[in-house]
Design a protein around this motif. Sequence first.
Motif, mmCIF file in Angstrom:
data_model
loop_
_atom_site.group_PDB
_atom_site.id
_atom_site.type_symbol
_atom_site.label_atom_id
_atom_site.label_comp_id
_atom_site.label_asym_id
_atom_site.label_seq_id
_atom_site.Cartn_x
_atom_site.Cartn_y
_atom_site.Cartn_z
ATOM 1 N N UNK A 138 10.066 -9.950 -24.961
ATOM 2 C CA UNK A 138 10.420 -11.283 -25.461
ATOM 3 C C UNK A 138 9.616 -11.568 -26.711
ATOM 4 N N UNK A 139 8.792 -12.612 -26.660
ATOM 5 C CA UNK A 139 7.916 -12.903 -27.795
ATOM 6 C C UNK A 139 6.811 -11.853 -27.940
ATOM 7 N N UNK A 140 6.487 -11.238 -26.863
ATOM 8 C CA UNK A 140 5.373 -10.296 -26.838
ATOM 9 C C UNK A 140 5.868 -8.853 -26.911
ATOM 10 N N UNK A 141 5.057 -8.029 -27.568
ATOM 11 C CA UNK A 141 5.367 -6.616 -27.697
ATOM 12 C C UNK A 141 4.166 -5.803 -27.225
ATOM 13 N N UNK A 142 4.410 -4.890 -26.314
ATOM 14 C CA UNK A 142 3.347 -4.057 -25.752
ATOM 15 C C UNK A 142 3.412 -2.657 -26.354
ATOM 16 N N UNK A 143 2.266 -2.157 -26.797
ATOM 17 C CA UNK A 143 2.166 -0.784 -27.280
ATOM 18 C C UNK A 143 1.163 -0.047 -26.404
ATOM 19 N N UNK A 161 0.598 -7.200 -29.382
ATOM 20 C CA UNK A 161 0.374 -7.472 -30.803
ATOM 21 C C UNK A 161 0.577 -8.929 -31.202
ATOM 22 N N UNK A 162 1.343 -9.710 -30.453
ATOM 23 C CA UNK A 162 1.582 -11.107 -30.836
ATOM 24 C C UNK A 162 0.304 -11.926 -30.729
ATOM 25 N N UNK A 163 -0.417 -11.756 -29.613
ATOM 26 C CA UNK A 163 -1.655 -12.510 -29.409
ATOM 27 C C UNK A 163 -2.895 -11.637 -29.565
ATOM 28 N N UNK A 164 -2.672 -10.387 -29.947
ATOM 29 C CA UNK A 164 -3.753 -9.463 -30.289
ATOM 30 C C UNK A 164 -4.707 -9.224 -29.112
ATOM 31 N N UNK A 165 -4.108 -8.974 -27.964
ATOM 32 C CA UNK A 165 -4.885 -8.720 -26.742
ATOM 33 C C UNK A 165 -4.862 -7.234 -26.426
ATOM 34 N N UNK A 166 -6.043 -6.657 -26.227
ATOM 35 C CA UNK A 166 -6.152 -5.269 -25.783
ATOM 36 C C UNK A 166 -6.463 -5.256 -24.290
ATOM 37 N N UNK A 204 -15.212 8.012 -27.781
ATOM 38 C CA UNK A 204 -15.232 7.966 -29.247
ATOM 39 C C UNK A 204 -13.815 8.034 -29.810
ATOM 40 N N UNK A 205 -12.969 8.852 -29.204
ATOM 41 C CA UNK A 205 -11.577 8.950 -29.667
ATOM 42 C C UNK A 205 -10.861 7.617 -29.548
ATOM 43 N N UNK A 206 -11.043 6.940 -28.414
ATOM 44 C CA UNK A 206 -10.322 5.674 -28.226
ATOM 45 C C UNK A 206 -10.925 4.579 -29.099
ATOM 46 N N UNK A 207 -12.229 4.646 -29.378
ATOM 47 C CA UNK A 207 -12.834 3.677 -30.292
ATOM 48 C C UNK A 207 -12.263 3.836 -31.696
ATOM 49 N N UNK A 208 -12.017 5.069 -32.098
ATOM 50 C CA UNK A 208 -11.403 5.299 -33.410
ATOM 51 C C UNK A 208 -10.003 4.713 -33.470
ATOM 52 N N UNK A 209 -9.265 4.800 -32.351
ATOM 53 C CA UNK A 209 -7.953 4.161 -32.301
ATOM 54 C C UNK A 209 -8.084 2.639 -32.364
ATOM 55 N N UNK A 210 -9.097 2.105 -31.665
ATOM 56 C CA UNK A 210 -9.281 0.655 -31.623
ATOM 57 C C UNK A 210 -9.597 0.079 -33.001
ATOM 58 N N UNK A 211 -10.255 0.887 -33.831
ATOM 59 C CA UNK A 211 -10.599 0.415 -35.177
ATOM 60 C C UNK A 211 -9.356 0.133 -36.023
ATOM 61 N N UNK A 212 -8.241 0.732 -35.635
ATOM 62 C CA UNK A 212 -6.999 0.540 -36.385
ATOM 63 C C UNK A 212 -6.202 -0.671 -35.899
ATOM 64 N N UNK A 213 -6.717 -1.353 -34.879
ATOM 65 C CA UNK A 213 -5.987 -2.452 -34.244
ATOM 66 C C UNK A 213 -6.729 -3.766 -34.477
ATOM 67 N N UNK A 214 -5.985 -4.820 -34.748
ATOM 68 C CA UNK A 214 -6.557 -6.158 -34.893
ATOM 69 C C UNK A 214 -6.673 -6.784 -33.505
ATOM 70 N N UNK A 215 -7.881 -6.837 -32.973
ATOM 71 C CA UNK A 215 -8.094 -7.286 -31.588
ATOM 72 C C UNK A 215 -8.765 -8.651 -31.585
ATOM 73 N N UNK A 216 -8.165 -9.609 -30.884
ATOM 74 C CA UNK A 216 -8.773 -10.928 -30.716
ATOM 75 C C UNK A 216 -9.393 -11.085 -29.329
ATOM 76 N N UNK A 217 -8.841 -10.362 -28.350
ATOM 77 C CA UNK A 217 -9.299 -10.486 -26.964
ATOM 78 C C UNK A 217 -9.241 -9.120 -26.297
ATOM 79 N N UNK A 218 -10.285 -8.814 -25.498
ATOM 80 C CA UNK A 218 -10.281 -7.607 -24.668
ATOM 81 C C UNK A 218 -10.196 -8.046 -23.213
ATOM 82 N N UNK A 219 -9.190 -7.508 -22.516
ATOM 83 C CA UNK A 219 -8.965 -7.859 -21.111
ATOM 84 C C UNK A 219 -9.151 -6.613 -20.251
ATOM 85 N N UNK A 220 -10.355 -6.412 -19.692
ATOM 86 C CA UNK A 220 -10.627 -5.207 -18.907
ATOM 87 C C UNK A 220 -10.192 -5.365 -17.453
ATOM 88 N N UNK A 221 -10.275 -4.268 -16.702
ATOM 89 C CA UNK A 221 -9.912 -4.300 -15.291
ATOM 90 C C UNK A 221 -11.074 -4.695 -14.378
#
Length: 388
Positions: A138-143, A161-166, A204-221
Amino acid sequence: MVERRKNMNKISEKIHYVGVNDLKIDLFEGQYKVPNGMSYNSYILLDDKITIMDTVDQHFSNEWLDNIKKEIGDKKPSYLVVQHMEPDHSGSIANFLKVYPETTVVGNDKTFRMIDQFFHCEVKNKLVVKDNDSLSIGEHKLTFVFAPMVHWPEVMFTYESTEKVLFSADAFGKFGALGTQDNWIDEARRYYIGIVGKYGPQVQNILNKAKQIDIATIAPLHGPILNNDLGKYLNLYDFWSSYKPEEEGVVICYTSVYGNTKKAVMLLQEELTKNNKKVIVHNLAREDLSVCLADAFRYSKLVLATTTYNANLYPFMNFFLEILVEHNFQNRSVSLIENGSWYPTAANLMKKKLENSKNLTYIEPSIKILSSLTDENINQIKELAKNL
């Protein structure tokens, strides 16, 4: 950092928390002490296609399903995204599908193989995704961002990507139920080093991926939602996963049978303190080894002091060295103190245990105590304190 729990609190108007607290658990994964319990986090995205992010431990299925029901009433979820198949997050998949059998389960190939292993059933509706695949709800897109071996092979993150939540699976989590008062860094470090620490290159690999993303919120488990000063948390993960010391200081980990090795440790601590050095001392026989392990990675120098026991290492030191090596201990300065009455071999045995650890620098003198401290030993300890 904001902890959100009350009244199924919101990340936003459309993204709500529906997880649970476990206040009965005393050992996480059967080994890590969690005096403040654990949270099993789950999230719901209220959009054209209602989407649930992960389930919870099976013992909390009813509470979790009630949380979802309060959010959506008689509506039906379109998707259940499974980011991580460890049972504290996947344990309620079967119960969820009994209530919502038409929901499409979203995961990767490895996810569905593990679902079959755990639940011995074929998922009726499934969407198999690949790395960087996207899903519009809908309004939100998940990658979906694959994060293998952080810390299981099927793990994936999900970026909205709409609300920039990882949605970060087990990464950026911590020990402790939501709402408990503890230090995020200390409990996140203990959690990271103990559970994920072996897999620094993968992080380290996933941190390099995260650097390419505009993150406003991190939602862990596990643990609180993070939405302030995210650079701080990303930097800490960079330190931890690259095995660089987080702080200058000396950690002394020791065992002592009759108190003589302890006397050497206390003298070394006193001398280091005189030199304005930060010193942390751990008795391996009495303290939580996950705290000792976390401190060994936190600080720049490690002193290991132990007795020879039955011509081998004292058991608590032996186990501590095994978990140090298992978690990829490296890039540190190390000093050794051994004690023995009839066959002192502890120093050589400790070195042998650490022989595959990378970039260790041994600070001399290595000190050999024969039963009890001598004047020579006292002078050696003073010299070691200066060299440290």
